[in-house]
Design an enzyme around this catalytic site. Structure first.
Site, mmCIF file in Angstrom:
data_model
loop_
_atom_site.group_PDB
_atom_site.id
_atom_site.type_symbol
_atom_site.label_atom_id
_atom_site.label_comp_id
_atom_site.label_asym_id
_atom_site.label_seq_id
_atom_site.Cartn_x
_atom_site.Cartn_y
_atom_site.Cartn_z
ATOM 1 N N ASN A 9 30.062 20.955 22.626
ATOM 2 C CA ASN A 9 29.879 22.343 22.201
ATOM 3 C C ASN A 9 30.715 22.530 20.935
ATOM 4 O O ASN A 9 31.936 22.607 21.007
ATOM 5 C CB ASN A 9 30.348 23.285 23.318
ATOM 6 C CG ASN A 9 30.352 24.736 22.891
ATOM 7 O OD1 ASN A 9 29.841 25.092 21.835
ATOM 8 N ND2 ASN A 9 30.951 25.587 23.727
ATOM 9 N N LYS A 11 30.937 25.008 19.056
ATOM 10 C CA LYS A 11 31.399 26.398 18.858
ATOM 11 C C LYS A 11 31.151 26.818 17.403
ATOM 12 O O LYS A 11 30.179 26.355 16.796
ATOM 13 C CB LYS A 11 32.863 26.531 19.293
ATOM 14 C CG LYS A 11 33.070 26.012 20.733
ATOM 15 C CD LYS A 11 34.384 26.366 21.336
ATOM 16 C CE LYS A 11 34.467 25.801 22.751
ATOM 17 N NZ LYS A 11 35.698 26.155 23.437
ATOM 18 N N HIS A 95 28.871 30.740 28.523
ATOM 19 C CA HIS A 95 30.192 30.216 28.145
ATOM 20 C C HIS A 95 31.240 31.317 28.263
ATOM 21 O O HIS A 95 30.961 32.484 27.984
ATOM 22 C CB HIS A 95 30.159 29.661 26.711
ATOM 23 C CG HIS A 95 31.369 28.846 26.410
ATOM 24 N ND1 HIS A 95 32.561 29.419 26.039
ATOM 25 C CD2 HIS A 95 31.592 27.513 26.481
ATOM 26 C CE1 HIS A 95 33.462 28.457 25.888
ATOM 27 N NE2 HIS A 95 32.900 27.297 26.141
ATOM 28 N N GLU A 97 33.565 32.143 26.434
ATOM 29 C CA GLU A 97 33.803 32.912 25.207
ATOM 30 C C GLU A 97 32.762 34.014 25.039
ATOM 31 O O GLU A 97 33.039 35.070 24.465
ATOM 32 C CB GLU A 97 33.854 31.949 24.010
ATOM 33 C CG GLU A 97 35.152 31.142 24.054
ATOM 34 C CD GLU A 97 35.070 29.732 23.528
ATOM 35 O OE1 GLU A 97 34.133 29.398 22.787
ATOM 36 O OE2 GLU A 97 35.975 28.930 23.879
ATOM 37 N N GLU A 167 34.104 25.356 33.751
ATOM 38 C CA GLU A 167 35.108 25.385 32.693
ATOM 39 C C GLU A 167 36.184 26.406 33.051
ATOM 40 O O GLU A 167 36.018 27.611 32.792
ATOM 41 C CB GLU A 167 34.459 25.775 31.355
ATOM 42 C CG GLU A 167 33.407 24.803 30.887
ATOM 43 C CD GLU A 167 33.230 24.849 29.370
ATOM 44 O OE1 GLU A 167 33.408 23.799 28.737
ATOM 45 O OE2 GLU A 167 32.961 25.930 28.825
ATOM 46 N N GLY A 173 40.598 24.744 25.283
ATOM 47 C CA GLY A 173 41.294 24.786 24.002
ATOM 48 C C GLY A 173 42.806 24.853 24.114
ATOM 49 O O GLY A 173 43.493 25.121 23.127
ATOM 50 N N SER A 213 39.603 20.944 27.587
ATOM 51 C CA SER A 213 40.583 19.963 27.097
ATOM 52 C C SER A 213 40.259 18.523 27.511
ATOM 53 O O SER A 213 41.165 17.727 27.751
ATOM 54 C CB SER A 213 42.006 20.353 27.533
ATOM 55 O OG SER A 213 42.355 21.610 26.971
#
Ligand code: 13P
Length: 251
Positions: A9, A11, A95, A97, A167, A173, A213
């Site tokens: 991904n 992003k 996701h 985010e 996730e 991240g 990660s």
């Protein structure tokens, strides 16, 4: 036996020429891999160029999002047909985010899943708890809601085209990867949810990726767990050698 699926991904990163350079670097590193499904998910603006660069390669392409309408007055949105037109076979939906920064709800994500599947896309559907939800003992409730509401009304047959991506938001991240035991525990829980909702065969076939990660250094140990069926990779997917390292560790 579930075929592992490893997706990058990207992003909101990479201009078109950077995206093409990345896949041009990746192709020779993974050309011999046929035991893992490999997917890259560029930004919308890099999809066409990336799709052309991937022609004939053993790497599939996905989008990071999709809308719930075929066309019309939906400024800034994009349809499944538009994504397929660039060479996309997949879309990421849900996701964290998009859930937490863009405010996408379980109901909208369920609508997106229905529309994407009905229009011929395969979907990586993301779920995952916040740190405070894990620490506060709400993790299983949060995951149950995300799976139950997210997959509502989907048939067992349609599930063939769905991959779940676990996730944990605290691992995204941050460099703080879930331990293989933590990932396995949740994947077992999620597979049991799928069994309750869709039956044993669907649960057994469902691929569940881990994301957060992931690096070449931790990928081998994570994927050695029986219920970890691949990865959704962020930062480490932005370099050909580190993404290939994860794929090769899984292989
Ligand atoms: P990182 O691999 O950068 O932690 O991102 C994970 C992720 O969000 C993939 O969708």
């Amino acid at each position: 036996m579930r075929k592992p699926i490893i997706a990058g991904n990207w992003k909101m990163n990479l201009l078109q020429r950077e995206a093409v350079a990345l896949v041009d670097g990746l192709k020779p590193l993974v050309a011999a891999v046929d035991t893992v499904d490999i997917v890259v998910c560029p930004t919308y603006t890099a999809l066409s160029a990336t799709g052309k660069a991937l022609e004939g390669a053993n790497i599939q392409m996905g989008a990071q999002n999709v809308y719930v309408k075929a066309s019309g007055a939906y400024t800034g949105e994009i349809s499944p047909d538009m994504l397929k037109d660039t060479g996309c076979e997949w879309a990421i939906i849900g996701h964290s985010e998009r859930r937490h920064i863009l405010g996408e709800t379980d109901a909208l994500l369920n609508e997106k899943l229905h529309f994407a599947l009905a229009n011929g896309l395969k979907v990586m559907f993301c779920i995952g708890e916040l740190l405070e939800e894990r620490q506060g003992g709400q993790m299983n409730d949060v995951l149950t809601t995300q799976v139950t509401e997210g997959l509502k009304g989907i048939s067992a047959a349609q599930l063939d085209n769905v991959v779940l991506a676990y996730e944990p938001v605290w691992a995204i991240g941050t460099g703080e990867v879930a331990t293989p035991e933590q990932a396995e525990e949740v994947h077992v829980f999620v597979r049991a949810l799928v069994k309750d909702l869709f039956g044993a065969a669907a649960a057994e076939a469902m691929r569940i990726q881990y994301g957060g990660s992931v690096k070449a250094e931790n990928a081998g140990e994570l994927i050695s767990k029986p219920n970890v069926d691949g990865f959704l990779v962020g930062g480490a997917a932005l370099k050909a050698d580190s993404f290939a390292g994860i794929i090769n560790a899984a292989k």
